[in-house]
Design an enzyme around this catalytic site. Structure first.
Site, PDB file in Angstrom:
ATOM      1  N   ASN A 138      37.733  46.326  42.580  1.00  0.00           N
ATOM      2  CA  ASN A 138      36.958  45.426  41.479  1.00  0.00           C
ATOM      3  C   ASN A 138      35.618  45.329  41.964  1.00  0.00           C
ATOM      4  OD1 ASN A 138      37.318  43.957  39.095  1.00  0.00           O
ATOM      5  ND2 ASN A 138      36.668  42.164  40.266  1.00  0.00           N
ATOM      6  N   LEU A 147      33.206  47.123  32.015  1.00  0.00           N
ATOM      7  CA  LEU A 147      34.427  46.983  32.628  1.00  0.00           C
ATOM      8  C   LEU A 147      34.446  45.781  33.287  1.00  0.00           C
ATOM      9  CD1 LEU A 147      34.028  50.564  34.753  1.00  0.00           C
ATOM     10  CD2 LEU A 147      34.881  49.921  32.004  1.00  0.00           C
ATOM     11  N   PRO A 148      35.065  44.763  32.597  1.00  0.00           N
ATOM     12  CA  PRO A 148      34.977  43.250  32.866  1.00  0.00           C
ATOM     13  C   PRO A 148      35.641  42.857  33.905  1.00  0.00           C
ATOM     14  CG  PRO A 148      36.425  43.742  31.038  1.00  0.00           C
ATOM     15  CD  PRO A 148      36.054  45.209  31.391  1.00  0.00           C
ATOM     16  N   CYS A 149      35.071  43.282  35.210  1.00  0.00           N
ATOM     17  CA  CYS A 149      35.576  42.549  36.283  1.00  0.00           C
ATOM     18  C   CYS A 149      35.382  40.981  36.534  1.00  0.00           C
ATOM     19  CB  CYS A 149      34.773  43.265  37.716  1.00  0.00           C
ATOM     20  SG  CYS A 149      33.223  43.228  37.294  1.00  0.00           S
ATOM     21  N   HIS A 150      34.556  40.484  35.527  1.00  0.00           N
ATOM     22  CA  HIS A 150      34.347  39.075  35.614  1.00  0.00           C
ATOM     23  C   HIS A 150      35.783  38.400  35.113  1.00  0.00           C
ATOM     24  CE1 HIS A 150      33.011  40.262  31.644  1.00  0.00           C
ATOM     25  NE2 HIS A 150      33.563  39.205  31.115  1.00  0.00           N
TER      26      HIS A 150
END
Length: 180
Positions: A138, A147-150
Site C-alpha cells: 500500500n 487506487l484508493p490507498c487512503h
C-alpha cells in the site's frame, strides 16, 4: 478501470508524460504513458518519492512535460468536485511484484465512503498473516487517490501512514463521507 496490459518489471528506459492538476488539497502530479494510461499520481511536495517509486518499478525513467488526456483530467476534477464515481473511468497501469499488483488491484474494490483495515484486506486476499506486506505494498502504491490507498486504516480505526500526508488522507476520507 485497470488496463489489462499490465507491464512486467523492466530495466528498459521509460519515458512518460507529466502534467499537473490543481486540487483542493494541493497540486497533483499526473504521469501517463503514450497510450494515455495513468502510471502515477502523487503530490508536488512528494515528487521525489514518486520518482523513486517509478524507478523501482520501471528502471530509468524520463518525464516530459505534456498534457494528460482530457478524459483523465476531467474524471479527476469531477472526483474532487464531489462526483466520487468518476475514479472508475480512469485507465491505469502499474508495474510491481505479483503481490503488490494483487493489493493495488484490490484497492479500487473498497467502496467509496468506506474504510478497511490492513488485516481485513490481507484476509480478503487470502493471505491473513500478510498485514505488514499489505502495508508495504500500500505504501508503494504509485497511483494515489485512483487506487484508493487512503481507504486503508489501522485495525483500531486510526489513520495510519499516507504517502501524501495524514491531512490529505483525512481530507480524502471526509470528502468520500467517512467521519474521521
Amino acid at each position: 478501470m485497470a488496463d489489462r496490459k499490465t507491464p512486467k518489471r523492466t530495466k528498459t528506459p521509460q519515458t512518460f508524460n507529466l502534467d499537473r492538476l490543481t486540487t483542493p488539497i494541493g497540486v497533483a502530479l499526473l504521469v501517463t504513458d503514450d497510450d494515455g494510461a495513468l502510471r502515477a499520481l502523487d503530490w508536488d511536495d512528494y515528487e521525489g518519492r514518486m520518482l523513486d517509486l517509478l524507478r523501482l518499478q520501471y528502471g530509468a525513467v524520463t518525464l516530459r512535460d505534456d498534457r494528460a488526456p482530457r478524459d483523465l483530467s476531467r474524471a479527476l476534477s469531477g472526483y474532487f468536485k464531489g462526483d466520487l464515481d468518476r475514479l472508475t473511468e480512469i485507465r491505469w497501469r502499474v508495474a510491481g511484484t505479483p503481490f503488490q499488483q494483487k493489493v493495488w488491484h484490490a484497492l479500487p474494490k473498497i467502496p467509496c465512503g468506506t474504510t478497511m483495515s490492513y488485516g481485513a484486506l490481507a484476509a480478503r486476499l487470502k493471505a491473513p498473516n500478510a498485514m505488514r506486506a499489505v502495508g508495504h505494498a500500500n505504501g508503494s502504491n504509485p497511483i494515489s487517490v485512483v487506487l484508493p490507498c487512503h481507504r486503508l486504516i489501522g485495525a483500531n480505526g486510526s489513520l495510519v501512514k499516507y504517502g501524501g500526508g495524514l491531512e490529505r488522507k483525512r481530507w480524502l476520507l471526509r470528502h468520500e463521507g467517512v467521519e474521521v
